[in-house]
Design a protein around this motif. Structure first.
Motif, mmCIF file in Angstrom:
data_model
loop_
_atom_site.group_PDB
_atom_site.id
_atom_site.type_symbol
_atom_site.label_atom_id
_atom_site.label_comp_id
_atom_site.label_asym_id
_atom_site.label_seq_id
_atom_site.Cartn_x
_atom_site.Cartn_y
_atom_site.Cartn_z
ATOM 1 N N LYS A 259 2.412 10.536 4.084
ATOM 2 C CA LYS A 259 2.633 10.360 2.397
ATOM 3 C C LYS A 259 2.970 11.436 1.725
ATOM 4 O O LYS A 259 1.838 11.775 1.883
ATOM 5 C CB LYS A 259 1.710 9.376 2.948
ATOM 6 C CG LYS A 259 1.900 7.550 1.462
ATOM 7 C CD LYS A 259 0.237 7.431 1.425
ATOM 8 C CE LYS A 259 0.514 5.830 0.670
ATOM 9 N NZ LYS A 259 -0.853 5.143 0.772
ATOM 10 N N THR A 260 3.566 11.251 0.541
ATOM 11 C CA THR A 260 3.865 12.111 -0.198
ATOM 12 C C THR A 260 3.139 11.358 -1.829
ATOM 13 O O THR A 260 2.870 12.465 -3.251
ATOM 14 C CB THR A 260 5.174 12.226 -0.366
ATOM 15 O OG1 THR A 260 5.980 10.950 -0.713
ATOM 16 C CG2 THR A 260 5.660 13.277 0.460
ATOM 17 N N ALA A 261 3.573 10.460 -1.078
ATOM 18 C CA ALA A 261 2.338 9.663 -3.449
ATOM 19 C C ALA A 261 2.295 8.189 -2.974
ATOM 20 O O ALA A 261 2.052 7.279 -1.872
ATOM 21 C CB ALA A 261 3.808 9.455 -4.044
ATOM 22 N N ASN A 262 0.795 7.640 -4.040
ATOM 23 C CA ASN A 262 0.034 6.430 -3.900
ATOM 24 C C ASN A 262 0.769 5.681 -4.806
ATOM 25 O O ASN A 262 0.867 6.171 -6.113
ATOM 26 C CB ASN A 262 -0.948 5.966 -3.711
ATOM 27 C CG ASN A 262 -1.831 7.323 -2.308
ATOM 28 O OD1 ASN A 262 -1.547 6.656 -1.604
ATOM 29 N ND2 ASN A 262 -2.727 8.092 -2.518
ATOM 30 N N SER B 285 5.248 4.094 -6.395
ATOM 31 C CA SER B 285 5.059 3.215 -5.568
ATOM 32 C C SER B 285 4.441 4.069 -4.119
ATOM 33 O O SER B 285 4.877 5.453 -4.123
ATOM 34 C CB SER B 285 6.975 2.311 -4.977
ATOM 35 O OG SER B 285 7.195 1.807 -5.790
ATOM 36 N N ASP B 286 4.189 3.155 -2.819
ATOM 37 C CA ASP B 286 3.801 3.874 -1.907
ATOM 38 C C ASP B 286 4.876 5.004 -1.143
ATOM 39 O O ASP B 286 6.198 4.382 -0.930
ATOM 40 C CB ASP B 286 3.152 2.972 -1.359
ATOM 41 C CG ASP B 286 2.059 3.343 -1.060
ATOM 42 O OD1 ASP B 286 1.336 3.742 -2.511
ATOM 43 O OD2 ASP B 286 1.457 2.085 -0.790
ATOM 44 N N ASP C 30 4.967 -3.611 -2.766
ATOM 45 C CA ASP C 30 3.127 -3.704 -2.864
ATOM 46 C C ASP C 30 2.827 -4.595 -0.963
ATOM 47 O O ASP C 30 1.631 -4.963 -0.586
ATOM 48 C CB ASP C 30 2.441 -4.478 -3.850
ATOM 49 C CG ASP C 30 1.968 -3.683 -4.960
ATOM 50 O OD1 ASP C 30 1.803 -2.752 -4.446
ATOM 51 O OD2 ASP C 30 2.026 -4.441 -5.847
ATOM 52 N N THR C 31 3.679 -5.774 -0.801
ATOM 53 C CA THR C 31 3.835 -6.552 0.149
ATOM 54 C C THR C 31 3.850 -5.515 1.278
ATOM 55 O O THR C 31 3.645 -5.820 2.425
ATOM 56 C CB THR C 31 4.960 -7.276 0.322
ATOM 57 O OG1 THR C 31 6.148 -6.641 0.620
ATOM 58 C CG2 THR C 31 4.870 -8.551 -0.949
ATOM 59 N N GLY C 32 4.308 -4.318 1.375
ATOM 60 C CA GLY C 32 4.340 -3.355 2.232
ATOM 61 C C GLY C 32 5.849 -3.457 3.010
ATOM 62 O O GLY C 32 6.297 -2.823 4.382
ATOM 63 N N GLU C 33 6.660 -3.967 2.693
ATOM 64 C CA GLU C 33 7.857 -3.638 2.996
ATOM 65 C C GLU C 33 8.987 -2.843 1.925
ATOM 66 O O GLU C 33 8.091 -1.961 0.872
ATOM 67 C CB GLU C 33 8.597 -4.982 2.496
ATOM 68 C CG GLU C 33 8.384 -6.545 3.074
ATOM 69 C CD GLU C 33 8.452 -6.489 4.626
ATOM 70 O OE1 GLU C 33 9.948 -5.842 5.045
ATOM 71 O OE2 GLU C 33 7.583 -7.099 4.696
ATOM 72 N N THR D 144 7.986 -0.814 8.054
ATOM 73 C CA THR D 144 6.971 -1.546 7.822
ATOM 74 C C THR D 144 5.220 0.036 7.581
ATOM 75 O O THR D 144 5.587 0.960 7.729
ATOM 76 C CB THR D 144 5.584 -2.906 8.240
ATOM 77 O OG1 THR D 144 5.340 -2.788 9.421
ATOM 78 C CG2 THR D 144 7.314 -3.575 8.484
ATOM 79 N N GLN D 145 4.871 -0.456 5.923
ATOM 80 C CA GLN D 145 3.439 -0.123 5.552
ATOM 81 C C GLN D 145 2.257 -1.529 5.241
ATOM 82 O O GLN D 145 2.110 -2.245 4.485
ATOM 83 C CB GLN D 145 3.411 0.908 4.294
ATOM 84 C CG GLN D 145 2.872 1.408 4.256
ATOM 85 C CD GLN D 145 1.803 1.938 2.838
ATOM 86 O OE1 GLN D 145 2.458 2.595 2.443
ATOM 87 N NE2 GLN D 145 2.357 0.988 1.969
#
Length: 461
Positions: A241-244, A251-252, A278-281, A327-328
């Motif tokens: 993971k490179t960004a929150n 974005s994530d 934000d929904t993990g898509e 997904t996340q």
């Protein structure tokens, strides 16, 4: 003519019962013959001359004919041989006989025969031959479409030729990445410590930075793919993971990596970056430093034009995240879950087995776990199958009375089954008792008529 007529009738009865006895003996002898169809006996009368009405006529003589039982199916039993088969319902296997061996190869006769004996096994040349020496025929199947080729069946031959390798073009990838990855560097509270170690930098991962990379990334699974000549390549995937999501423009974001398999300078390829909402898509894919392209929208994924692992190169390999398969969603374990890598392609394979499936197709199995339908087995039906000519080996030949074979219908082929003889020993012995009694009775009539003739002659003397 009364006494002489009686003798004539009795003699015809003896001949008819002898025919019945011959059929019974043949049926008993073939009670264990695979696919055998018994012959029953039909008796018909011949009316002798006499008046115009029955009161002025006598019984006359008889003659016997054989009655075919081709439409009477024998019991079907299970066997352990993959190439044995039985027919449930109407129809016959289309077969032929060998005519000669030329330069070590079998040649075949022009005649076509038909049989219910399905005990076929593969011989040294790859032909399917039954215990009576008949070779099975079928329609070759197109390897691309699976459709039958041509209208005339050919002798089935499954040769030992290897199945050529097929290069991997697509890896269907499924995984759920956690919102916070449980890396070695993650301290359990500060989410920034779960991000990719800054010392690794952007792009491909150098060998010198591999330890920091492994400590700040998670496994994404592994699989084996194959290049154009069937050489296996082990693909190992990791994610960092490179960004929150900062609630604004950021974005994530994750980066996908593939191991180089031991390159001297580069340890991991940077395949590309993946953003999640934000929904993990997934929202956006961006190609990474290793080269290739990213596909956004329907059929999301990365296409790598030249993937080299351990000195072996595969071209145009797509890692597909179609239908939102990446997904996340939050995961308390912090690991990639529901991971599945399903590549196409396979190495070259040797022939290891031949079988018949429920649809009547001959299936060749190879050592690379591939199966190929190679022939479709047709079933022959006839308008008047009782008029088929019996030939050796529980087989039949078409006649003018039976009509030509129709290869478009028939019953169902049952794999790993055999149809037994339809001659039942108990029934045949019952017929035998009746036949023996009738024969004895006819012989008694001849004896009685002879005594009556003697009496008549003695009257003259």
């Amino acid at each position: 003519m009364g006494i002489y007529g009686a003798i004539n009738s009795a003699v015809s009865g003896l001949a008819a019962q002898a025919t019945a006895l011959e059929n019974i003996s043949g049926n008993v002898a073939n009670s264990q013959t695979t696919g055998y169809k018994r012959l029953d006996t039909t008796f018909s009368d011949l009316v002798s001359g006499g008046g115009a009405k029955q009161a002025q006529q006598v019984s006359g003589t008889t003659f016997a004919t054989s009655r075919a039982t081709n439409t009477v199916q024998g019991d079907i039993t299970s066997v352990d041989v993959d190439t044995y088969m039985a027919i449930n319902g109407a129809g016959y296997f289309v077969v032929t006989k060998a005519s000669d061996v030329v330069d070590g190869s079998t040649t075949f006769a022009d005649e076509t025969y038909y049989t219910r004996a399905g005990d076929f096994e593969r011989d040294k040349e790859g032909y399917l031959i039954n215990s009576s020496g008949y070779y099975l025929q079928g329609f070759p199947l197109d390897p691309n479409t699976g459709n039958a080729i041509g209208d005339n069946p050919a002798v089935i031959q499954i040769e030992n030729q290897p199945l050529a390798a097929s290069a991997t073009t697509t890896v269907d990838y499924q995984a759920n990445l956690p919102r916070v990855p449980a890396t070695t560097d993650y301290d359990g509270t500060d989410e920034t410590t779960a991000l990719l170690n800054a010392s690794v930098g952007a792009g491909n991962v150098a060998v010198a930075d591999e330890t920091d990379f492994l400590n700040s990334s998670i496994s994404g699974g592994s699989t084996t793919i194959y290049n154009q000549n069937g050489t296996a390549m082990n693909v190992e995937v990791r994610y960092a993971k490179t960004a929150n999501d900062d609630g604004g423009a950021v974005s994530d974001t994750w980066s996908m990596y593939i191991s180089t398999g031991g390159d001297a300078t580069t340890a991991w390829y940077d395949v590309g970056q993946i953003q999640f909402d934000d929904t993990g898509e997934m929202t956006t894919l961006t190609a990474g430093a290793m080269g290739g392209s990213a596909v956004n929208g329907t059929g999301d994924g990365f296409t790598i034009s030249s993937l080299t692992i351990g000195g072996t190169t595969a071209t145009d390999v797509e890692f597909s995240f179609a239908d939102g398969s990446l997904t996340q969603y939050s995961d308390k374990d912090g690991r990639a879950s529901s991971v599945s890598l399903d590549p196409d392609g396979y190495p070259a394979g040797e022939l290891i087995g031949v079988a018949v499936d429920a649809s009547g197709r001959v299936i060749a199995s190879y050592s690379n776990n591939q199966q190929r339908p190679v022939y479709q087995i047709p079933l022959a039906t006839f308008e008047a199958e009782q008029d088929l000519q019996r030939v050796d080996g529980a087989a039949f030949a078409a006649t003018a009375g039976s009509g030509d074979a129709d290869l478009s219908g028939g019953g169902q082929i049952l794999a790993k089954k055999l149809e037994l003889s339809n001659a039942d020993i108990a029934d045949e012995f019952s017929k035998l008792i009746i036949t023996q009694q009738a024969y004895s009775a006819n012989s008694r009539i001849v004896t009685s008529a002879d005594e009556m003739l003697d009496d008549a002659l003695n009257m003259v003397r």
